[in-house]
Design an enzyme around this catalytic site. Structure first.
Site, PDB file in Angstrom:
ATOM      1  N   ARG A  43      -6.335 -26.716 -31.368  1.00 18.31           N
ATOM      2  CA  ARG A  43      -5.964 -26.533 -29.957  1.00 18.31           C
ATOM      3  C   ARG A  43      -6.823 -27.434 -29.060  1.00 18.31           C
ATOM      4  O   ARG A  43      -8.049 -27.478 -29.217  1.00 18.31           O
ATOM      5  CB  ARG A  43      -6.166 -25.059 -29.573  1.00 18.31           C
TER       6      ARG A  43
ATOM      7  N   GLN B 255      -9.093 -13.770 -27.634  1.00 18.03           N
ATOM      8  CA  GLN B 255      -9.571 -14.589 -26.512  1.00 18.03           C
ATOM      9  C   GLN B 255      -9.602 -16.070 -26.899  1.00 18.03           C
ATOM     10  O   GLN B 255      -9.200 -16.928 -26.122  1.00 18.03           O
ATOM     11  CB  GLN B 255     -10.980 -14.091 -26.108  1.00 18.03           C
TER      12      GLN B 255
ATOM     13  N   GLU C  89     -11.873   8.380 -41.662  1.00 17.17           N
ATOM     14  CA  GLU C  89     -13.027   8.689 -42.524  1.00 17.17           C
ATOM     15  C   GLU C  89     -14.298   8.917 -41.685  1.00 17.17           C
ATOM     16  O   GLU C  89     -15.411   8.590 -42.096  1.00 17.17           O
ATOM     17  CB  GLU C  89     -13.202   7.611 -43.599  1.00 17.17           C
TER      18      GLU C  89
HETATM   19  N1  CAA Z   1     -23.075  15.365 -48.913  1.00 15.90           N
HETATM   20  C1  CAA Z   1     -23.258  16.597 -49.426  1.00 15.90           C
HETATM   21  N2  CAA Z   1     -23.332  17.709 -48.664  1.00 15.90           N
HETATM   22  C2  CAA Z   1     -23.201  17.539 -47.329  1.00 15.90           C
HETATM   23  C3  CAA Z   1     -23.012  16.281 -46.717  1.00 15.90           C
HETATM   24  C4  CAA Z   1     -22.951  15.165 -47.583  1.00 15.90           C
HETATM   25  N3  CAA Z   1     -22.767  13.937 -47.095  1.00 15.90           N
HETATM   26  N4  CAA Z   1     -22.915  16.451 -45.399  1.00 15.90           N
HETATM   27  C5  CAA Z   1     -23.055  17.757 -45.156  1.00 15.90           C
HETATM   28  N5  CAA Z   1     -23.230  18.407 -46.335  1.00 15.90           N
HETATM   29  C6  CAA Z   1     -23.457  19.830 -46.532  1.00 15.90           C
HETATM   30  C7  CAA Z   1     -24.741  20.251 -45.816  1.00 15.90           C
HETATM   31  O1  CAA Z   1     -25.872  20.042 -46.639  1.00 15.90           O
HETATM   32  C8  CAA Z   1     -24.483  21.707 -45.568  1.00 15.90           C
HETATM   33  O2  CAA Z   1     -24.683  22.427 -46.774  1.00 15.90           O
HETATM   34  P1  CAA Z   1     -25.488  23.835 -46.800  1.00 15.90           P
HETATM   35  O3  CAA Z   1     -24.745  24.768 -45.942  1.00 15.90           O
HETATM   36  O4  CAA Z   1     -25.484  24.184 -48.247  1.00 15.90           O
HETATM   37  O5  CAA Z   1     -26.852  23.527 -46.261  1.00 15.90           O
HETATM   38  C9  CAA Z   1     -23.003  21.739 -45.298  1.00 15.90           C
HETATM   39  O6  CAA Z   1     -22.440  20.577 -45.889  1.00 15.90           O
HETATM   40  C10 CAA Z   1     -22.653  21.766 -43.843  1.00 15.90           C
HETATM   41  O7  CAA Z   1     -23.302  20.666 -43.230  1.00 15.90           O
HETATM   42  P2  CAA Z   1     -23.357  20.512 -41.658  1.00 15.90           P
HETATM   43  O8  CAA Z   1     -23.970  21.739 -41.071  1.00 15.90           O
HETATM   44  O9  CAA Z   1     -23.997  19.207 -41.351  1.00 15.90           O
HETATM   45  O10 CAA Z   1     -21.795  20.516 -41.318  1.00 15.90           O
HETATM   46  P3  CAA Z   1     -21.042  20.412 -39.951  1.00 15.90           P
HETATM   47  O11 CAA Z   1     -19.951  21.414 -39.953  1.00 15.90           O
HETATM   48  O12 CAA Z   1     -22.009  20.370 -38.814  1.00 15.90           O
HETATM   49  O13 CAA Z   1     -20.287  18.988 -40.062  1.00 15.90           O
HETATM   50  C11 CAA Z   1     -20.034  16.623 -40.178  1.00 15.90           C
HETATM   51  C12 CAA Z   1     -20.897  17.845 -40.491  1.00 15.90           C
HETATM   52  C13 CAA Z   1     -20.850  15.451 -40.677  1.00 15.90           C
HETATM   53  C14 CAA Z   1     -19.745  16.449 -38.704  1.00 15.90           C
HETATM   54  C15 CAA Z   1     -18.700  16.740 -40.982  1.00 15.90           C
HETATM   55  O14 CAA Z   1     -17.885  17.755 -40.468  1.00 15.90           O
HETATM   56  C16 CAA Z   1     -17.910  15.435 -40.975  1.00 15.90           C
HETATM   57  O15 CAA Z   1     -18.237  14.515 -41.728  1.00 15.90           O
HETATM   58  N6  CAA Z   1     -16.888  15.367 -40.133  1.00 15.90           N
HETATM   59  C17 CAA Z   1     -15.989  14.202 -40.152  1.00 15.90           C
HETATM   60  C18 CAA Z   1     -14.866  14.440 -41.074  1.00 15.90           C
HETATM   61  C19 CAA Z   1     -14.170  13.175 -41.415  1.00 15.90           C
HETATM   62  O16 CAA Z   1     -14.791  12.145 -41.704  1.00 15.90           O
HETATM   63  N7  CAA Z   1     -12.850  13.253 -41.439  1.00 15.90           N
HETATM   64  C20 CAA Z   1     -12.053  12.157 -41.873  1.00 15.90           C
HETATM   65  C21 CAA Z   1     -10.837  12.707 -42.509  1.00 15.90           C
HETATM   66  S1  CAA Z   1     -10.345  11.924 -43.979  1.00 15.90           S
HETATM   67  C22 CAA Z   1      -9.570  10.527 -43.564  1.00 15.90           C
HETATM   68  O17 CAA Z   1      -9.710  10.013 -42.500  1.00 15.90           O
HETATM   69  C23 CAA Z   1      -8.737   9.904 -44.630  1.00 15.90           C
HETATM   70  C24 CAA Z   1      -7.330   9.665 -44.344  1.00 15.90           C
HETATM   71  O18 CAA Z   1      -6.496   9.795 -45.215  1.00 15.90           O
HETATM   72  C25 CAA Z   1      -6.935   9.141 -43.031  1.00 15.90           C
END
Ligand code: CAA
Length: 382
Positions: free
Chosen positions: A268, A336, A363
């Site tokens: 360009r 841009q 995710e």
């Molecule tokens: N690995 C192992 N265990 C885990 C962990 C991990 N990465 N993260 C949390 N945990 C465990 C914790 O240790 C805890 O365990 P205990 O109760 O035994 O202590 C338990 O899980 C709860 O942990 P939190 O209190 O931290 O949980 P929370 O309810 O506050 O949520 C969060 C944490 C990180 C916000 C979680 O809810 C999350 O990742 N949310 C996002 C969900 C997501 O990514 N969704 C995408 C959908 S799939 C997709 O998009 C695919 C598609 O097909 C389009």
């Protein structure tokens, strides 16, 4: 630290780059426009062994590591992000958890067909009423003799209508909150299991995204992955791995945007010279290349930690956060560079921008990645 690719990784990179360039380039535009699920791309990936690249050869997989998975995701998504999405949901969100958590019986039953690409997998966590707050799911599974009866709906499910095998997260004990979540494997065709209409999306339009509905769907107890109450942990760990692939997808999209911006700037002309002779353009290209390389290092750091069996949750979230925001920023910049042409479908950069946006959402949104990173940092300080 070794920053060089192994011979196997180099071979894989070349193979996937060649396949994607030769087979998917032309089709990427067409399937984006028509929202058509590219069954032929899945077939090509299956024949190349990509649908089971990280699965144990014992079950018909390629036995490769997560760096290889990252390489493959980058190369696929550089050409067709929809195709990358289909592969990643199938492999990292459905097939890998069956390998990591399944009984030998479930592995024998599902992995050979999934690893060979004969069957397609999907993962269902989100629901119409909850996405980021994963533990707040409403889908319920009630015990009934040797079965569980599933009721509820799942939303935004990648490979939704096209998959054969579904990993479904459901509440088996609501009082226990996240500790009451259980993972079930459900086959397409199960009675009481149906699909909603395909979502009309901004980007990754050729991937199938639908709701799933469960209306008294009976699932045998032998279809439980691991054990009752392990579902939330399985989902979180699965997403940790999936986020590495999402980082690589964003890197692939950004790389395509850089490469096409360079090609365009090289031809360009404006004000009597090629636009690549203007610093305003050169600086954009330079910034893109720096950020792409930085994102790739983060993705490989996470993948390497995964492969060594080290904790990688924070690294994966960092890689996904940085790569997805980087891809969004630079695909806008690529438009841009292309000026008015970039705003039309004649060029690919508008598709790259639309495809990049989802990497900041699925995710785990960028906000969720920041929560995961901050929680991990605080834990590491203790
Ligand atoms: N690995 C192992 N265990 C885990 C962990 C991990 N990465 N993260 C949390 N945990 C465990 C914790 O240790 C805890 O365990 P205990 O109760 O035994 O202590 C338990 O899980 C709860 O942990 P939190 O209190 O931290 O949980 P929370 O309810 O506050 O949520 C969060 C944490 C990180 C916000 C979680 O809810 C999350 O990742 N949310 C996002 C969900 C997501 O990514 N969704 C995408 C959908 S799939 C997709 O998009 C695919 C598609 O097909 C389009």
């Amino acid at each position: 630290m070794d920053f060089t690719y192994t011979e196997d990784q180099k071979m894989l990179q070349k193979m996937v780059r060649d396949i994607a360039s030769k087979e998917f380039t032309e089709r990427a535009k067409e399937i984006d426009k028509s929202h058509r699920f590219p069954k032929e791309n899945v077939q090509i990936m299956a024949e190349a062994g990509l649908m089971g690249i990280t699965i144990d050869p014992k079950y018909g997989g390629g036995g490769m590591d997560y760096v290889c998975y990252s390489i493959a995701m980058e190369e696929l998504s550089r050409v067709c992000a929809s195709t990358g999405t289909i592969m990643s949901a199938h492999l990292s969100l459905c097939t890998m958890p069956i390998q990591d958590w399944g009984s030998e019986e479930l592995k024998q039953k599902y992995l050979p067909d999934l690893a060979s690409g004969k069957k397609l997998g999907a993962f269902a966590l989100s629901e119409p009423g909850n996405g980021s707050d994963a533990a707040a799911m409403r889908t319920e599974a009630k015990e009934d003799g040797d079965y569980y009866i599933l009721n509820g709906s799942k939303a935004w499910i990648t490979n939704g209508a096209e998959a054969d095998v579904y990993l479904i997260l459901a509440q088996t004990n609501r009082e226990m909150k996240h500790k009451g979540v259980t993972a079930f494997i459900v086959d397409k065709g199960a009675e009481g299991f149906s699909f909603g209409k395909p979502e009309d999306k901004l980007g990754i339009r050729a991937s199938s995204t639908t709701q799933l509905h469960f209306d008294n769907c009976r699932v045998h107890k032998s279809q439980i992955l691991s054990k009752l109450g392990d579902g939330f942990k399985i989902a979180m760990k699965t997403l940790d791995g999936g986020r590495i692939g999402m980082a690589s997808q964003a890197i692939g999209i950004a790389r395509a945007a850089l490469e096409e911006s360079m090609a365009y700037a090289n031809v360009r002309e404006a004000f009597g010279q090629k636009i690549n002779e203007f610093q305003a353009i050169q600086f954009k290209l330079a910034d893109m290349s720096v950020d792409i390389d930085a994102a790739r290092l983060l993705a490989y750091a996470a993948a390497t930690a995964h492969d060594r069996g080290e904790p990688f949750s924070r690294l994966a979230a960092q890689a996904k956060l940085f790569a997805s925001e980087m891809a969004m920023k630079h695909t806008v910049q690529a438009i841009q560079v292309h000026g008015g042409y970039g705003y039309t479908t004649e060029y690919n950069v508008e598709r790259y921008m639309r495809d990049a946006k989802i990497t900041e959402i699925y995710e785990g949104t960028s906000e969720i990645q920041r929560i995961v990173i901050a929680k991990a940092l605080m834990k590491e300080m203790l």
